[in-house]
Design a protein around this motif. Structure first.
Motif, PDB file in Angstrom:
ATOM      1  N   ALA A  27      44.133 -32.518  64.492  1.00  0.00           N
ATOM      2  CA  ALA A  27      44.571 -33.676  63.706  1.00  0.00           C
ATOM      3  C   ALA A  27      44.912 -34.859  64.605  1.00  0.00           C
ATOM      4  N   LEU A  28      45.506 -34.569  65.772  1.00  0.00           N
ATOM      5  CA  LEU A  28      45.930 -35.640  66.680  1.00  0.00           C
ATOM      6  C   LEU A  28      44.749 -36.315  67.357  1.00  0.00           C
ATOM      7  N   PHE A  29      43.776 -35.532  67.811  1.00  0.00           N
ATOM      8  CA  PHE A  29      42.693 -36.080  68.624  1.00  0.00           C
ATOM      9  C   PHE A  29      41.396 -36.328  67.854  1.00  0.00           C
ATOM     10  N   VAL A  30      41.292 -35.853  66.614  1.00  0.00           N
ATOM     11  CA  VAL A  30      40.073 -36.057  65.830  1.00  0.00           C
ATOM     12  C   VAL A  30      40.368 -36.822  64.537  1.00  0.00           C
ATOM     13  N   ILE A  31      41.244 -36.285  63.720  1.00  0.00           N
ATOM     14  CA  ILE A  31      41.512 -36.915  62.424  1.00  0.00           C
ATOM     15  C   ILE A  31      42.217 -38.253  62.590  1.00  0.00           C
ATOM     16  N   TRP A  32      43.249 -38.293  63.449  1.00  0.00           N
ATOM     17  CA  TRP A  32      44.005 -39.531  63.604  1.00  0.00           C
ATOM     18  C   TRP A  32      43.150 -40.689  64.129  1.00  0.00           C
ATOM     19  N   PRO A  33      42.259 -40.507  65.110  1.00  0.00           N
ATOM     20  CA  PRO A  33      41.383 -41.622  65.504  1.00  0.00           C
ATOM     21  C   PRO A  33      40.491 -42.125  64.366  1.00  0.00           C
ATOM     22  N   PHE A  34      40.035 -41.216  63.493  1.00  0.00           N
ATOM     23  CA  PHE A  34      39.264 -41.671  62.338  1.00  0.00           C
ATOM     24  C   PHE A  34      40.108 -42.574  61.448  1.00  0.00           C
ATOM     25  N   ILE A  35      41.345 -42.170  61.200  1.00  0.00           N
ATOM     26  CA  ILE A  35      42.236 -42.973  60.355  1.00  0.00           C
ATOM     27  C   ILE A  35      42.515 -44.325  61.001  1.00  0.00           C
ATOM     28  N   GLN A  36      42.738 -44.320  62.317  1.00  0.00           N
ATOM     29  CA  GLN A  36      42.965 -45.581  63.029  1.00  0.00           C
ATOM     30  C   GLN A  36      41.752 -46.497  62.931  1.00  0.00           C
ATOM     31  N   SER A  37      40.563 -45.940  63.075  1.00  0.00           N
ATOM     32  CA  SER A  37      39.350 -46.758  63.000  1.00  0.00           C
ATOM     33  C   SER A  37      39.207 -47.411  61.633  1.00  0.00           C
ATOM     34  N   ILE A  38      39.461 -46.641  60.592  1.00  0.00           N
ATOM     35  CA  ILE A  38      39.380 -47.203  59.248  1.00  0.00           C
ATOM     36  C   ILE A  38      40.408 -48.309  59.073  1.00  0.00           C
ATOM     37  N   TYR A  39      41.596 -48.105  59.621  1.00  0.00           N
ATOM     38  CA  TYR A  39      42.650 -49.131  59.518  1.00  0.00           C
ATOM     39  C   TYR A  39      42.239 -50.409  60.254  1.00  0.00           C
ATOM     40  N   TYR A  40      41.755 -50.268  61.494  1.00  0.00           N
ATOM     41  CA  TYR A  40      41.392 -51.443  62.285  1.00  0.00           C
ATOM     42  C   TYR A  40      40.195 -52.185  61.697  1.00  0.00           C
ATOM     43  N   SER A  41      39.384 -51.509  60.908  1.00  0.00           N
ATOM     44  CA  SER A  41      38.237 -52.189  60.306  1.00  0.00           C
ATOM     45  C   SER A  41      38.656 -53.248  59.296  1.00  0.00           C
TER      46      SER A  41
END
Length: 313
Positions: free
Chosen positions: A21-35
């Motif tokens: 969750a920390l190294f895979v799921i969370w970066p996906f969530i961050q990417s969606i947020y930054y978009s």
């Protein structure tokens, strides 16, 4: 006992799931947020801009070119690579001639030297994809490359393509390198799967007079289907991910690759260019979100269309 068992399972999986969750799921969530922001990737200050990046992406001609090329890769690379790998694996394991002596008559065997061929096919896997790309970049050189030199040696002096410098050929040159570098892995994978199929099936087919083509489609492919389906998904992810990015960036011309005239640009490379060359991290993450959607759709379609009754033996 049951309660203790489930507690042990939860305790055993807690740390791996937390790391995932920390190294895979969370970066996906961050990417969606930054978009949804105007973040440059260099400054900690940014503002929410809503769907502006997505609107810009839909009007970006280079994005549509990169999407088109990535879709060509994800459709053709698995098809060609897995077809070649299945053919080679079948010939190496089942496609040999029948033994002439009585003791081994009817025995199932591969072509002569099959063990050596497996090593030859797998050899590109030993090399880094960056090294492979550099080697083929030299081979495609229109002036001193091995391919044009070979054409000259056989008297084809008039046939001297520019290869990577030709917008009509560059994408296919890159695709050929990706096929060459990955087919050996699937040859070994499918060979291992074919080795687990009982020889009785093939011997019965031979006694019934079945040809190699009939044997492949009636026995080998159905019993190997789960492996082929997994390989199709894996190859599609490679075509949409790091493999295509590395080969295109190293081999092709233009600022950071993708040329000539964006004729070889693919989505992962376009994400890299926007983030690190142009300082538009938010827009790059928007393209990354589109790439994520394409990848998930591809995997879902392959798994759905490839669903069939499981055969056991």
């Amino acid at each position: 006992m049951q309660h203790g068992k489930y507690r042990f399972i939860v305790g055993f999986l807690a740390l791996p799931l937390a790391l995932y969750a920390l190294f895979v799921i969370w970066p996906f969530i961050q990417s969606i947020y930054y978009s949804f922001t105007d973040w440059t990737g260099l400054s900690p200050d940014f503002q929410m801009v809503g769907f502006d990046n997505f609107s810009r992406m839909l009007e970006d001609d280079v994005f549509w070119k990169s999407l088109q090329h990535s879709l060509i890769f994800v459709l053709l690379l698995p098809l060609v690579t897995l077809s070649l790998a299945l053919f080679f694996a079948f010939m190496l394991n089942v496609g040999g001639r029948r033994r002439k002596n009585a003791k081994n008559a009817g025995a199932i065997t591969g072509v002569r030297g099959s063990s050596f061929y497996k090593i030859v096919y797998f050899f590109p896997q030993v090399l880094s994809i960056a090294i492979v790309a550099l080697l083929f970049q030299f081979a495609y050189n229109p002036n001193s490359g091995a391919i044009n030199s070979a054409l000259k040696a056989v008297g084809l002096d008039d046939v001297q393509p520019v290869w990577l410098g030709d917008p009509d050929l560059a994408l296919w040159c890159v695709m050929a390198v990706l096929i060459w570098s990955t087919v050996g892995f699937f040859v070994v994978l499918f060979s291992a799967g074919m080795a687990s199929i009982p020889n009785d099936f093939y011997e019965a087919a031979l006694l019934d007079g079945a040809s190699r083509i009939t044997t492949f489609f009636k026995i080998t492919l159905p019993l190997l289907w789960d492996t082929v389906q997994s390989g199709w998904v894996y190859m599609g992810i490679l075509a949409l991910g790091a493999e295509s990015f590395a080969v295109v960036q190293i081999m092709t011309v233009g600022p950071n690759g993708g040329g000539p005239d964006y004729s070889t640009i693919v989505m992962p490379l376009y994400v890299y260019q926007k983030a690190f060359r142009d300082g538009q991290a938010a827009y790059a993450t928007t393209i990354g979100v589109a790439l994520l959607i394409v990848t998930l759709l591809f995997a879902a379609i392959v798994m759905r269309l490839g669903r069939r009754e499981r055969l056991e033996y």
